[in-house]
Design an enzyme around this catalytic site. Structure first.
Site, PDB file in Angstrom:
ATOM      1  N   ASP A 112       0.805  -1.228   0.000  1.00 18.92           N
ATOM      2  CA  ASP A 112       0.000   0.000   0.000  1.00 18.92           C
ATOM      3  C   ASP A 112       0.837   1.277   0.000  1.00 18.92           C
ATOM      4  OD1 ASP A 112      -2.228  -1.728   0.280  1.00 18.92           O
ATOM      5  OD2 ASP A 112      -1.903  -1.779   2.437  1.00 18.92           O
ATOM      6  N   LYS A 118       2.237   2.179  -5.103  1.00 14.92           N
ATOM      7  CA  LYS A 118       2.894   1.650  -6.318  1.00 14.92           C
ATOM      8  C   LYS A 118       2.049   1.892  -7.550  1.00 14.92           C
ATOM      9  CE  LYS A 118       3.123  -2.503  -4.569  1.00 14.92           C
ATOM     10  NZ  LYS A 118       2.712  -2.197  -3.203  1.00 14.92           N
ATOM     11  N   GLY A 151      -4.259  -4.287  -4.075  1.00  9.29           N
ATOM     12  CA  GLY A 151      -5.216  -3.260  -4.474  1.00  9.29           C
ATOM     13  C   GLY A 151      -4.438  -2.037  -4.900  1.00  9.29           C
ATOM     14  N   HIS A 152      -4.495  -1.700  -6.171  1.00  7.60           N
ATOM     15  CA  HIS A 152      -3.759  -0.543  -6.674  1.00  7.60           C
ATOM     16  C   HIS A 152      -4.747   0.531  -7.123  1.00  7.60           C
ATOM     17  CE1 HIS A 152      -0.127  -3.354  -7.635  1.00  7.60           C
ATOM     18  NE2 HIS A 152      -0.270  -3.110  -6.366  1.00  7.60           N
ATOM     19  N   GLN A 187       2.166  -6.043  -3.105  1.00 12.02           N
ATOM     20  CA  GLN A 187       2.519  -6.043  -1.686  1.00 12.02           C
ATOM     21  C   GLN A 187       3.838  -5.277  -1.474  1.00 12.02           C
ATOM     22  OE1 GLN A 187       1.508  -9.411  -3.015  1.00 12.02           O
ATOM     23  NE2 GLN A 187      -0.498  -8.575  -2.610  1.00 12.02           N
TER      24      GLN A 187
HETATM   25  P1  IMP Z   1      -2.768 -12.813   1.858  1.00 17.73           P
HETATM   26  O1  IMP Z   1      -1.824 -12.235   0.846  1.00 17.73           O
HETATM   27  O2  IMP Z   1      -4.200 -12.583   1.551  1.00 17.73           O
HETATM   28  O3  IMP Z   1      -2.441 -14.243   2.177  1.00 17.73           O
HETATM   29  O4  IMP Z   1      -2.505 -12.019   3.238  1.00 17.73           O
HETATM   30  C1  IMP Z   1      -1.306 -12.145   3.998  1.00 17.73           C
HETATM   31  C2  IMP Z   1      -0.927 -10.823   4.630  1.00 17.73           C
HETATM   32  O5  IMP Z   1      -0.516  -9.917   3.619  1.00 17.73           O
HETATM   33  C3  IMP Z   1      -2.064 -10.128   5.382  1.00 17.73           C
HETATM   34  O6  IMP Z   1      -1.523  -9.446   6.487  1.00 17.73           O
HETATM   35  C4  IMP Z   1      -2.592  -9.134   4.353  1.00 17.73           C
HETATM   36  O7  IMP Z   1      -3.225  -8.047   4.989  1.00 17.73           O
HETATM   37  C5  IMP Z   1      -1.292  -8.727   3.697  1.00 17.73           C
HETATM   38  N1  IMP Z   1      -1.495  -8.245   2.323  1.00 17.73           N
HETATM   39  C6  IMP Z   1      -1.754  -8.979   1.212  1.00 17.73           C
HETATM   40  N2  IMP Z   1      -1.854  -8.196   0.128  1.00 17.73           N
HETATM   41  C7  IMP Z   1      -1.648  -6.938   0.555  1.00 17.73           C
HETATM   42  C8  IMP Z   1      -1.593  -5.671  -0.109  1.00 17.73           C
HETATM   43  O8  IMP Z   1      -1.742  -5.544  -1.343  1.00 17.73           O
HETATM   44  N3  IMP Z   1      -1.360  -4.602   0.684  1.00 17.73           N
HETATM   45  C9  IMP Z   1      -1.142  -4.704   2.016  1.00 17.73           C
HETATM   46  N4  IMP Z   1      -1.168  -5.858   2.673  1.00 17.73           N
HETATM   47  C10 IMP Z   1      -1.421  -6.969   1.952  1.00 17.73           C
END
Ligand code: IMP
Length: 408
Positions: free
Chosen positions: A12, A15, A39-40, A198
């Protein structure tokens, strides 16, 4: 020439905006990792686009957007997103490609993801999009790849409920499928953005394991996920915010604490609109963590940094950044692997004067107030990496470019 754009915090970082900015001069954008957990947000002219799977370059009519080999793709989410783009006036047919080696997410993965996280002693707080399950299936050699949709023998081996879900997408996805190694070979002299998802601290290997995502979000993943070798990456740009946020559980040494920092966390969340694009969850907020940022610069060989959300601090009398962790031992040079050490860490902070003026509309670095320049200079000294892009608002125009990343 290619540029890898990666998150240098816990995701977040903005990017989407930076990739969109660079994509104007790119011919191809390849998203190399992650899935619909990302989420972009892109604000373009008077429109806001929220993307999860489709690479951020899609907004430019001549850019090819490629979903890379390191991704895990939920075809339902992909076509839903493409339809929304079309409704927003973005025509995508013929410009969206999908690597035949990418993995697919089927509905039972999402259910399993939620169940698994619920049954963990310490839940990670996943996005519930089935991402971790898809990557575990991939590592266990039980995953479903895009290419399997067109291999009748392999397709027949899939579970009936997976086939039932995938059947309608076989024909739709077919014209988009590409051999990414061949595509990238032929694109080697074109301008290509390798778009991460991420952030480095959520990377499976280098992040705060097990409180991480399950794809490669550090720069090393750009080579694997885009089907090129590591020496073929020309430039790594790390994106970070003027403060730090994290969604989901896990250690966060510089997180604002109400008893120590009052309502700073709520203030930053409201000014910066720090709510998840994918889940709507409020993001945890904290000081800019320079110890963590320096670590990200090192494990990702970041050549240059893009600083975003600097304007969120416009009204503040003073700003602090975390320049060390007090964990009862001598000051560390690195970023501890131990979750308990990170949880025990008390941030050592450095104070900066605020600039108390709006940064809105500033487009030249020289025009930034002296206090903002001092904050940036201190970041550069600490992490030993230049800040070459500064974003002072969500609009494309609110971007200060200190050095052209394509000709650098
Ligand atoms: P998962 O990717 O859904 O398995 O989540 C694993 C961890 O990564 C959790 O803490 C999510 O909140 C975090 N996470 C996954 N994708 C994002 C992102 O795009 N932005 C911020 N945190 C993320």
């Amino acid at each position: 020439m290619n540029l890898a754009v990666i998150g240098a915090q816990w995701g977040d970082e903005g990017k989407g905006k930076i990739v969109d900015y660079l994509a104007e001069q790119a011919e191809v954008v390849v998203r190399f990792s992650g899935g619909a957990n990302a989420g972009h947000t892109i604000v373009h002219k008077d429109r806001t686009y929220k993307l999860h799977l489709v690479p951020s370059g899609i907004i430019y009519p001549r850019t090819v957007a490629v979903l890379g080999a390191g991704m895990v793709i939920d075809p339902g989410a992909l076509f839903g997103e493409l339809q929304t783009l079309e409704e927003q006036g973005v025509s995508w047919e013929g410009r969206v490609l999908v690597s035949d080696r990418a993995h697919l997410v089927v509905p039972r993965y999402r259910e399993l993801d939620v169940e698994q996280d619920r049954s963990r002693m310490q839940p990670i707080g996943t996005t519930g999009r089935g991402i971790g399950v898809a990557y575990s299936m991939k590592a266990a050699r039980d995953g479903i790849r895009v290419v399997d949709l067109f291999d009748d023998e392999r397709y027949a081996l899939l579970r009936p409920e997976d086939r039932e879900f995938l059947d309608p997408y076989r024909e739709r996805i077919h014209p988009m499928v590409t051999d990414l190694a061949v595509y990238m070979y032929h694109a080697r002299d074109r301008r290509v953005v390798l778009e991460g998802a991420q952030g480095a601290l959520l990377d499976l290997d280098h992040g705060t394991y097990p409180f991480v995502s399950s794809g490669y979000s550090a720069a090393g993943g750009a080579a694997l996920g885009a089907a090129i070798g590591p020496r073929a990456i020309d430039h790594v740009l790390g994106v970070f915010k003027a403060y730090t946020t994290r969604v989901g559980n896990g250690p966060f040494p510089s997180e604002f604490q109400p008893d120590r920092d009052g309502d700073l966390g709520d203030q930053i969340r409201e000014i910066g609109q720090e709510y998840g694009v994918t889940t709507g969850r409020p993001r945890r907020c904290g000081y800019l963590d320079l110890v963590a940022l320096r670590y990200a610069c090192r494990v990702c060989s970041i050549d240059a940094l893009a600083l975003t959300h600097l304007d969120v601090y416009d009204e503040f009398d003073e700003i602090k950044a975390c320049v060390g962790y007090d964990i009862g031992e001598e000051t560390l040079d690195g970023f501890p692997a131990s979750i308990s050490a990170l949880e025990r860490a008390v941030p050592v902070t450095k104070r900066f004067s605020g600039w108390k003026t709006s940064l809105n509309g500033i487009s030249r670095f020289e025009d930034l107030p002296a206090a903002a320049k001092e904050y940036i200079a201190c970041i550069e000294r600490f992490v030993e990496t230049p800040v070459e892009i500064v974003s002072v608002g969500s609009q494309r125009e609110s971007t200060i470019l200190r050095s052209d990343q394509w000709t650098r």
